[in-house]
Design a protein around this motif. Sequence first.
Motif, short mmCIF file in Angstrom:
data_model
loop_
_atom_site.label_atom_id
_atom_site.label_comp_id
_atom_site.label_asym_id
_atom_site.label_seq_id
_atom_site.Cartn_x
_atom_site.Cartn_y
_atom_site.Cartn_z
N CYS A 42 5.85 -38.60 25.72
CA CYS A 42 4.56 -38.10 25.29
C CYS A 42 4.03 -37.78 26.35
O CYS A 42 4.29 -37.79 27.52
CB CYS A 42 4.13 -39.52 24.47
SG CYS A 42 3.71 -40.72 25.78
N GLU A 43 2.76 -37.30 26.14
CA GLU A 43 1.68 -36.77 27.36
C GLU A 43 1.62 -37.95 28.27
O GLU A 43 1.59 -37.56 29.58
CB GLU A 43 0.43 -36.01 26.90
CG GLU A 43 -0.35 -35.53 27.78
CD GLU A 43 -1.80 -34.91 27.08
OE1 GLU A 43 -2.66 -34.46 27.94
OE2 GLU A 43 -1.49 -34.44 26.00
N ARG A 44 1.23 -39.05 27.90
CA ARG A 44 0.94 -39.99 29.09
C ARG A 44 1.67 -41.31 28.65
O ARG A 44 1.37 -42.36 28.23
CB ARG A 44 -0.60 -40.51 28.95
CG ARG A 44 -1.52 -39.35 29.36
CD ARG A 44 -2.94 -39.33 29.55
NE ARG A 44 -3.30 -40.49 30.28
CZ ARG A 44 -4.55 -41.17 30.16
NH1 ARG A 44 -5.31 -40.86 29.30
NH2 ARG A 44 -4.72 -42.17 30.99
N PRO A 45 3.12 -41.25 29.10
CA PRO A 45 4.08 -42.51 28.78
C PRO A 45 3.74 -43.61 29.43
O PRO A 45 3.82 -44.80 28.89
CB PRO A 45 5.28 -41.92 29.41
CG PRO A 45 5.06 -40.91 30.41
CD PRO A 45 3.80 -40.34 29.93
N GLN A 48 1.13 -45.29 27.30
CA GLN A 48 1.51 -45.91 26.13
C GLN A 48 2.30 -47.62 26.53
O GLN A 48 2.13 -48.36 25.78
CB GLN A 48 2.61 -44.96 25.47
CG GLN A 48 3.07 -45.60 24.26
CD GLN A 48 3.82 -44.59 23.58
OE1 GLN A 48 3.65 -43.40 23.52
NE2 GLN A 48 4.94 -44.98 23.00
N GLU A 57 -3.00 -48.34 32.69
CA GLU A 57 -2.19 -47.14 33.05
C GLU A 57 -1.82 -47.13 34.58
O GLU A 57 -0.88 -47.14 35.26
CB GLU A 57 -2.72 -45.76 32.59
CG GLU A 57 -1.70 -44.53 32.95
CD GLU A 57 -2.27 -43.25 32.57
OE1 GLU A 57 -1.42 -42.47 32.39
OE2 GLU A 57 -3.49 -43.18 32.43
#
Length: 170
Positions: A42-45, A48, A57
């Motif tokens: 995904c864009e920001r693993p 997530q 994050e």
Amino acid sequence: MDNSSSPLKTESISKSRKCQTVELSALEKQLINLLQHGLPVCERPFAQIAEEISSTEQAVIACLTKLRSEKVLTRFGPMFDAASLGGAFTLAALAVPEADFDFVTEQVNSFEQIAHNYRRDHDFNMWFVIATESAEEIEQVVQAIEIKTGLKVLNVPKLKEFYVSLYLPV
């Protein structure tokens, strides 16, 4: 140097080899366990992952950076099937005289096609993976390593693919 307050402990295994044990935080254990199952695509693993473990994050990235810098994690990245992408790879080994081991390691690792390299307690004491863009290039790299090191390469190509889902909980 007194290491009594350091979480990094060293235990002597033999005169020439050492094994390090590390005390992991709860977050470090959570991340290592979770990431063995894969990284979200995904864009920001990392955001997530942080959500899944009730963290941030920034904390996840800082923790993984620390684990890499301390060499608790030696590799963090995707696993590709080189053959399905048109490339090739093989397992190879050398029987390196102990006095020459460090020098030969530098020589072998100077090839961009060397994916990783391991020392083993065996007559063939250096094992490494050669990853190339084509099957023909494998033989070229093997020959170049033999010329550069003066040692005969044991080439152990894969005959059959096995998938082993390895999970080592911490």
